[in-house]
Design a protein around this motif. Sequence first.
Motif, PDB file in Angstrom:
ATOM      1  N   VAL A 234       0.833  -1.205   0.000  1.00  0.00           N
ATOM      2  CA  VAL A 234       0.000   0.000   0.000  1.00  0.00           C
ATOM      3  C   VAL A 234       0.866   1.253   0.000  1.00  0.00           C
ATOM      4  N   GLU A 248      -5.499  -0.123  -1.380  1.00  0.00           N
ATOM      5  CA  GLU A 248      -5.959  -1.245  -0.551  1.00  0.00           C
ATOM      6  C   GLU A 248      -6.673  -2.285  -1.410  1.00  0.00           C
ATOM      7  N   THR A 251      -4.183  -4.243  -3.355  1.00  0.00           N
ATOM      8  CA  THR A 251      -3.516  -5.184  -2.453  1.00  0.00           C
ATOM      9  C   THR A 251      -4.324  -6.482  -2.354  1.00  0.00           C
TER      10      THR A 251
END
Length: 288
Positions: A234, A248, A251
Amino acid sequence: MYAITGVTGHVGGAAARELLARGEAVRAVVRDEAKAGAWSQAGAEITVADFGDRAALAEAFRGCRAAFVMLPTDPALSDADADHRRLADSIAGAVLDSGVPHVVMLSSIGAELADGTGPIRWLHHMEDQLRKTGVTLTAIRPPHFQEKVETVLGAARELGVYPVFADSADVPTPMVATRDVGAVVAEALSAPSPAEEVIGLTCHHYTERQVAEELGAVLGRPLEVVTVPKPGWVGLMVQAGIPPQLAEELTGLYDAEQRGILQPSGDRHITCTTELSETLRHLVKTVS
């Protein structure tokens, strides 16, 4: 007439070029008319519609034999999850309102999963919403695009670094050229299946280290492969200018890939043959 969204991007552009080369009528759907000049010169009909404007998008699809749709990942959206789902709903609503009988959707490997896949779950949602319209849906689920190196091209050129968001750079992964995906889209539009289907794409496998070696050869400089552990994903993406919420989400995608849950699926599979070296030569030549 075939309506093509995302025509200024890789897949939509490749599909439109293929259809025009076959002598088919193409309606290029653009959000910015200033970017439509080349398509007008190529013989496409131009219409302006934003993905979030259901009425305008429905008008763009109306009267067409089929339409190609995609869900863009927009870093400017304030609520990444809710806003991308709303865009998907707008696209599906436009399909319903337009009466277009057949839709080819750019989906993704892993889109059969409802959760745990980062942004891919928005494509799962969009597939579901399109099915609810009653349209004949052809969902194309490609793996990684070979052109994904665009995101690290600056670091490669300026710093000689090739970052990898994974524990290892030596895991073979399927990677397809968007020109091949566009050709599959064009074929699916012009010769549709009589029933709904999911098309998976079979293609060459490469490790990220091989990608770095191929890209370095094209750039004329060796690249250092740097694997980024999950705790740093991140932060590095935010440092590169990606909004934190979208970072996010990405990710989640990289984690899903690392866990091995993104697997090919489809009612049938089509083999794509373009090699990475050809894609990278073209990409480096065209991206300043």
